[in-house]
Scaffold this active site. Sequence first.
Site, short mmCIF file in Angstrom:
data_model
loop_
_atom_site.label_atom_id
_atom_site.label_comp_id
_atom_site.label_asym_id
_atom_site.label_seq_id
_atom_site.Cartn_x
_atom_site.Cartn_y
_atom_site.Cartn_z
N GLU A 1 0.89 -1.17 0.00
CA GLU A 1 0.00 0.00 0.00
C GLU A 1 0.92 1.21 0.00
OE1 GLU A 1 -1.66 2.95 0.72
OE2 GLU A 1 -2.22 2.32 2.75
N CYS B 1 -1.97 8.75 2.76
CA CYS B 1 -1.93 8.30 1.36
C CYS B 1 -3.24 8.59 0.67
CB CYS B 1 -1.60 6.81 1.31
SG CYS B 1 -2.66 5.82 2.36
O1 LIG Z 1 -1.18 6.61 4.34
C1 LIG Z 1 -2.21 5.89 4.36
C2 LIG Z 1 -3.24 6.28 5.27
C3 LIG Z 1 -4.39 5.36 5.42
C4 LIG Z 1 -5.34 6.03 6.31
C5 LIG Z 1 -6.54 5.23 6.58
O2 LIG Z 1 -6.53 4.02 6.46
O3 LIG Z 1 -7.56 5.81 6.96
#
Ligand SMILES: O=CCCCC(=O)O
Length: 453
Positions: free
Chosen positions: A227, A261
């Site tokens: 991810e 992200c």
């Molecule tokens: O950087 C990734 C953040 C994911 C935030 C989330 O899962 O809410």
Amino acid sequence: MDAVNPATGERLNVYDLDDDDAVERKLDRATSTFEDWREVPLRKREQLLVNAGEVLRENKQRYAELMTREMGKPITQAVAEVEKCAWACDHYAEYAHKYLSEEHHPSPPGTEVKTVHDPLGPVLAVMPWNYPFWQVIRFAAPYLTAGNVGLLKHASNVPGCALALEEVFAEAGYPDGAFQTLMVGSSNVDGILADDRVRAATLTGSGPAGRAVAETAGKHLKKTVLELGGSDPFIVLDDADLDAALETGVQARTLNGGQSCIAAKRFIVHTDVYDEYVDRLVAAFEGLTVGDPMSDETDVGPQADPGLMAELHDQVQASVDAGATLLTGGEPLDRTGAFYPPTVLTDVPSGCPADTEETFGPVATVYEVADAEEAIAVANDTRFGLGASLWTADRERGQRLARDISAGCVYINEMTKSDPRVPFGGIKDAGYGRELSEMGIKEFVNKKTVWVE
Ligand SMILES: O=CCCCC(=O)O
């Protein structure tokens, strides 16, 4: 490892790194624990996950303060993060047996053919600092419940969180070795991943880190879930509810100091509503409270680290130098701590950093488009493909347009967000594989076919 408070620059604590012998012992312990853990009935593993949720709730304030001190997340958001972790535990405690139940297949008369879901073994998790608890629970809740064991290599600026997560599972009653934190730097990841005792890896982090893990995992034929970054579009069409698109847009860009992200990074706005939307976005950004992350009143805390803030500022400056218009923000605040103000850029030239790179901070890049088709073209004009948010009063239109968006998820009239019930992950440079939901728990299982004649 040093933990430094990004709001004050104060050194919080220094932690010893694991030496090679300590890592060896942890890998051995992971392997031996796995052999027993995989035999523990699923219902019992679900019960332990209920306990983990309780530990998280009981210690909510302490864990939240730890996160806020180590990486600067506003305290209200840190509390919400711990609550979300507990929710993910509850979710998998309730659904794991359903998700992992045997699947029966059409088969010749007199035979029974099914798929069963066996765990793989020790899973290495390389996790980032931005959601120090959530990113970890997001892998650990499903994968441990499926019968795997976890080895966490957390970001080096959140060592206290890394150890607190080990505490959560120990206090919940998990066997020693079911979840271990490796206190190592990123240079150790390659060797650990190559080790035969590690059977799979999950990484949330940067593109280069993801590629390095994929390369080693590929060489050693280990399953991975990656991810990585995103430059998510937030599309506002001419028929959108502007109040809602504004309120949610501000939150989607500035939550967690914009360090997510799936934050809305590129606002793509129909020309008919562009001027109004931009004016209101600037006003809303200027109305946000930037400051002490321990205060309940704070909307935007410091960036997690002065170096990261400097990188963000370089991206903004290079974009302005290339011709972008800076409407608000754009200079680090003149105070102690890594504080960067909510920033809005328009007229962004194609190819400048704010257009092509991920901006990991509270910087909104706004594009004006003539129609929905151009909006989709701009949305897709990126090497990333994590999430997208699209705003329109016409839900059918929204769903038609969603089909043309290259992303792992599209949220219509809602911000992109993760939810334990819903698959989460991206395409293109945003990575591959899915976390959360049934898909997530099935990423690290052997889907074993059993044919009974
Ligand atoms: O950087 C990734 C953040 C994911 C935030 C989330 O899962 O809410």
